[in-house]
Design an enzyme around this catalytic site. Structure first.
Site, PDB file in Angstrom:
ATOM      1  N   ARG A  65       0.706  -1.201   0.053  1.00 24.55           N
ATOM      2  CA  ARG A  65      -0.021   0.086  -0.055  1.00 24.55           C
ATOM      3  C   ARG A  65       0.756   1.269   0.115  1.00 24.55           C
ATOM      4  O   ARG A  65       0.335   2.263   0.244  1.00 24.55           O
ATOM      5  CB  ARG A  65      -1.020   0.070   1.231  1.00 24.55           C
ATOM      6  CG  ARG A  65      -1.765  -1.098   1.258  1.00 24.55           C
ATOM      7  CD  ARG A  65      -3.109  -0.801   1.887  1.00 24.55           C
ATOM      8  NE  ARG A  65      -4.101  -1.945   2.159  1.00 24.55           N
ATOM      9  CZ  ARG A  65      -3.874  -2.833   3.002  1.00 24.55           C
ATOM     10  NH1 ARG A  65      -3.024  -2.956   4.046  1.00 24.55           N
ATOM     11  NH2 ARG A  65      -4.752  -3.791   2.852  1.00 24.55           N
ATOM     12  N   GLU A 129       9.408  20.527 -23.067  1.00 27.33           N
ATOM     13  CA  GLU A 129       8.638  20.560 -21.738  1.00 27.33           C
ATOM     14  C   GLU A 129       8.898  22.072 -21.182  1.00 27.33           C
ATOM     15  O   GLU A 129       8.337  22.924 -20.228  1.00 27.33           O
ATOM     16  CB  GLU A 129       8.748  19.774 -20.713  1.00 27.33           C
ATOM     17  CG  GLU A 129       8.429  18.333 -21.582  1.00 27.33           C
ATOM     18  CD  GLU A 129       6.807  18.006 -21.381  1.00 27.33           C
ATOM     19  OE1 GLU A 129       6.158  18.830 -21.018  1.00 27.33           O
ATOM     20  OE2 GLU A 129       6.703  16.871 -21.791  1.00 27.33           O
ATOM     21  N   GLU A 179      -5.599  17.350 -10.409  1.00 27.86           N
ATOM     22  CA  GLU A 179      -5.911  17.847 -11.764  1.00 27.86           C
ATOM     23  C   GLU A 179      -7.322  18.062 -12.192  1.00 27.86           C
ATOM     24  O   GLU A 179      -8.092  17.616 -12.772  1.00 27.86           O
ATOM     25  CB  GLU A 179      -5.341  16.918 -12.869  1.00 27.86           C
ATOM     26  CG  GLU A 179      -5.273  17.456 -14.204  1.00 27.86           C
ATOM     27  CD  GLU A 179      -4.569  16.581 -15.154  1.00 27.86           C
ATOM     28  OE1 GLU A 179      -3.428  16.199 -14.967  1.00 27.86           O
ATOM     29  OE2 GLU A 179      -5.172  16.380 -16.367  1.00 27.86           O
ATOM     30  N   ASN A 187      -1.031  20.578 -19.692  1.00 30.13           N
ATOM     31  CA  ASN A 187      -1.414  19.615 -20.591  1.00 30.13           C
ATOM     32  C   ASN A 187      -1.225  20.157 -22.070  1.00 30.13           C
ATOM     33  O   ASN A 187      -1.476  19.640 -23.057  1.00 30.13           O
ATOM     34  CB  ASN A 187      -2.938  18.795 -20.554  1.00 30.13           C
ATOM     35  CG  ASN A 187      -3.112  17.901 -19.640  1.00 30.13           C
ATOM     36  OD1 ASN A 187      -1.862  17.252 -18.943  1.00 30.13           O
ATOM     37  ND2 ASN A 187      -4.242  17.959 -18.753  1.00 30.13           N
TER      38      ASN A 187
HETATM   39  N1  LIG Z   1       4.822  11.214 -14.238  1.00 25.33           N
HETATM   40  C1  LIG Z   1       5.010  12.418 -15.143  1.00 25.33           C
HETATM   41  O1  LIG Z   1       4.577  13.354 -14.553  1.00 25.33           O
HETATM   42  C2  LIG Z   1       5.655  12.510 -16.197  1.00 25.33           C
HETATM   43  C3  LIG Z   1       5.732  13.490 -17.105  1.00 25.33           C
HETATM   44  C4  LIG Z   1       6.668  13.634 -18.272  1.00 25.33           C
HETATM   45  C5  LIG Z   1       7.086  12.313 -18.952  1.00 25.33           C
HETATM   46  N2  LIG Z   1       6.635  11.257 -18.029  1.00 25.33           N
HETATM   47  C6  LIG Z   1       7.139   9.739 -18.590  1.00 25.33           C
HETATM   48  O2  LIG Z   1       8.535  10.118 -18.667  1.00 25.33           O
HETATM   49  C7  LIG Z   1       8.672   9.109 -19.780  1.00 25.33           C
HETATM   50  C8  LIG Z   1       9.766   9.853 -20.834  1.00 25.33           C
HETATM   51  O3  LIG Z   1      11.107  10.214 -20.164  1.00 25.33           O
HETATM   52  P1  LIG Z   1      12.599  10.396 -20.458  1.00 25.33           P
HETATM   53  O4  LIG Z   1      12.435  11.447 -21.861  1.00 25.33           O
HETATM   54  O5  LIG Z   1      13.494  10.879 -19.551  1.00 25.33           O
HETATM   55  O6  LIG Z   1      12.704   9.095 -21.321  1.00 25.33           O
HETATM   56  P2  LIG Z   1      13.491   7.631 -20.749  1.00 25.33           P
HETATM   57  O7  LIG Z   1      13.286   7.486 -19.304  1.00 25.33           O
HETATM   58  O8  LIG Z   1      12.892   6.731 -21.576  1.00 25.33           O
HETATM   59  O9  LIG Z   1      14.888   8.065 -21.237  1.00 25.33           O
HETATM   60  C9  LIG Z   1      15.233   8.014 -22.581  1.00 25.33           C
HETATM   61  C10 LIG Z   1      16.688   7.300 -22.870  1.00 25.33           C
HETATM   62  O10 LIG Z   1      17.774   8.241 -22.188  1.00 25.33           O
HETATM   63  C11 LIG Z   1      18.550   7.108 -21.370  1.00 25.33           C
HETATM   64  N3  LIG Z   1      19.160   7.611 -20.281  1.00 25.33           N
HETATM   65  C12 LIG Z   1      18.699   8.055 -19.192  1.00 25.33           C
HETATM   66  N4  LIG Z   1      19.454   9.099 -18.403  1.00 25.33           N
HETATM   67  C13 LIG Z   1      20.540   9.104 -19.469  1.00 25.33           C
HETATM   68  C14 LIG Z   1      21.806   9.969 -19.051  1.00 25.33           C
HETATM   69  N5  LIG Z   1      22.046  10.676 -18.064  1.00 25.33           N
HETATM   70  N6  LIG Z   1      22.713  10.029 -20.012  1.00 25.33           N
HETATM   71  C15 LIG Z   1      22.411   9.092 -21.262  1.00 25.33           C
HETATM   72  N7  LIG Z   1      21.355   8.476 -21.391  1.00 25.33           N
HETATM   73  C16 LIG Z   1      20.431   8.373 -20.324  1.00 25.33           C
HETATM   74  C17 LIG Z   1      17.504   6.205 -21.066  1.00 25.33           C
HETATM   75  O11 LIG Z   1      18.316   4.998 -20.822  1.00 25.33           O
HETATM   76  C18 LIG Z   1      16.722   5.923 -22.105  1.00 25.33           C
HETATM   77  O12 LIG Z   1      17.318   5.092 -23.175  1.00 25.33           O
HETATM   78  C19 LIG Z   1       7.832   8.556 -20.522  1.00 25.33           C
HETATM   79  O13 LIG Z   1       7.510   7.347 -19.982  1.00 25.33           O
HETATM   80  C20 LIG Z   1       6.758   9.615 -20.069  1.00 25.33           C
HETATM   81  O14 LIG Z   1       5.458   9.191 -19.854  1.00 25.33           O
HETATM   82  C21 LIG Z   1       5.936  11.359 -16.992  1.00 25.33           C
HETATM   83 ZN   LIG Z   2       5.057  16.028 -21.384  1.00 27.41          ZN
END
Ligand SMILES: NC(=O)c1ccc[n+]([C@@H]2O[C@H](COP(=O)([O-])OP(=O)(O)OC[C@H]3O[C@@H](n4cnc5c(N)ncnc54)[C@H](O)[C@@H]3O)[C@@H](O)[C@H]2O)c1
Ligand SMILES: [Zn+2]
Length: 304
Positions: A65, A129, A179, A187
């Site tokens: 939980r 973003e 939200e 959004n």
């Molecule tokens: N919860 C939320 O409010 C929220 C908001 C925005 C995005 N998200 C989620 O976040 C995800 C996208 O995040 P992202 O863009 O970080 O993608 P990701 O976590 O998939 O990372 C992108 C790539 O970068 C690599 N990577 C990570 N850190 C690195 C570093 N320091 N150096 C080199 N490579 C590195 C990862 O291994 C991966 O291959 C999506 O799943 C999205 O839905 C969530």
């Molecule tokens: Zn986003």
């Protein structure tokens, strides 16, 4: 087991990739927590990009939980967005972020030095973003973050940019965690952006931020068509996104396909799309409904 912080801590690793943000991976983490006897007082540290923050946050938030977790984001996207605000989710049945929770982390630790190893494409994608935060909340910040190409900011500027983005997001979430209102401003660009991201999944054409960039252009265009945003602000927004190195068009789909997909978005109510739009640079409005003809014209604009 990893050493290095004065304690020996158990570690589990998840394979990179959005397609790994799934229930089987959550089970892997739950099993790890069970095997290492994590109890209600244990802490899970999620070190990685937004995918790891979402996955680890969801696993921790549901295990027994809910146990404490901290986010240690390592990408631009996760430092300015995913690690802040307490949304966690996994993809399910081909639907993005379909199963998840609102669970705040016990803390977020951000070190912009982690960004040095990112690929240029991932790095620039995260700036979508950052630009969004300026567009919905703070015109000076928008000017600052778009004054140069993302690669040209020095370490101090980068720290300041990331910190300000966190602050903007945190202030919005603090005012409306679940939200029901203000949080919807975050959004902006995401109604069309999520559709494009999903449509491009198989070809892997778009990163999340890239899809959001195109979505922001479409939704800024819709804002103009509804008489909310001036043509000159629109031109500034579009030129800025292009200058940043983000894509501005998606010529691989049709208005009808995008519209059909936008109608299944989880933010909709009663079959209506609730748009977050702009009435100026730095000013967002939410829960706006639009005529089909305007929506089609706005989508058409980014398909050319
Ligand atoms: N919860 C939320 O409010 C929220 C908001 C925005 C995005 N998200 C989620 O976040 C995800 C996208 O995040 P992202 O863009 O970080 O993608 P990701 O976590 O998939 O990372 C992108 C790539 O970068 C690599 N990577 C990570 N850190 C690195 C570093 N320091 N150096 C080199 N490579 C590195 C990862 O291994 C991966 O291959 C999506 O799943 C999205 O839905 C969530
Ligand atoms: Zn986003």
């Amino acid at each position: 087991l990893e050493k290095g912080i004065g304690h020996t801590v158990p570690v589990t690793v998840v394979r990179a990739g959005e397609d790994q943000k799934k229930l089987e991976m959550v089970e892997q983490i739950w099993n790890f927590l069970i095997n290492f006897k994590f109890d209600r007082k244990s802490l899970l540290l999620n070190l990685g990009g937004g995918m790891v923050n979402d996955l680890g946050g969801f696993a921790a938030g549901t295990y027994k939980r809910g146990i404490d977790f901290m986010q240690i984001p390592t990408t631009v996207m996760s430092q300015v967005d995913a690690s802040i605000g307490g949304k966690t989710a996994i993809n399910y049945a081909n639907l993005k972020n379909m199963i998840g929770t609102f669970t705040q982390p016990a803390g977020v630790i951000i070190d912009t030095r982690a960004l040095k190893t990112m690929t240029e494409r991932e790095y620039v994608s995260g700036f979508a973003e950052i630009i969004k935060h300026g567009l919905i909340k703070n015109p000076e910040y928008f000017n600052q973050v778009t004054a140069k190409h993302p690669n040209e900011f020095n370490d101090e500027e980068l720290i300041q940019i990331v910190a300000e983005s966190c602050l903007i997001k945190a202030q919005i979430v603090q005012a409306d965690e679940q939200e029901s209102g203000l949080r919807k401003t975050l959004n902006f660009g995401h109604t069309i952006g999520h559709v494009l991201e999903a449509l491009s999944q198989e070809s892997d054409r778009l990163r999340h931020g890239e899809a959001v960039a195109i979505g922001m252009i479409a939704e800024a265009k819709l804002s103009v068509l509804l008489g909310l945003l001036s043509e000159s602000d629109f031109n500034t927004i579009e030129a800025t996104i292009i200058k940043t190195g983000l894509p501005s068009r998606y010529p691989y789909s049709s208005v009808q396909t995008i519209l059909d997909n936008a109608h299944t978005d989880k933010k909709n109510t009663d079959g209506h799309i609730n748009w977050t739009l702009l009435k100026g640079i730095g000013q967002a409005v939410y829960d706006v409904q639009a005529d089909d003809s305007h929506i089609r014209a706005a989508i058409q604009y980014v398909l050319q």
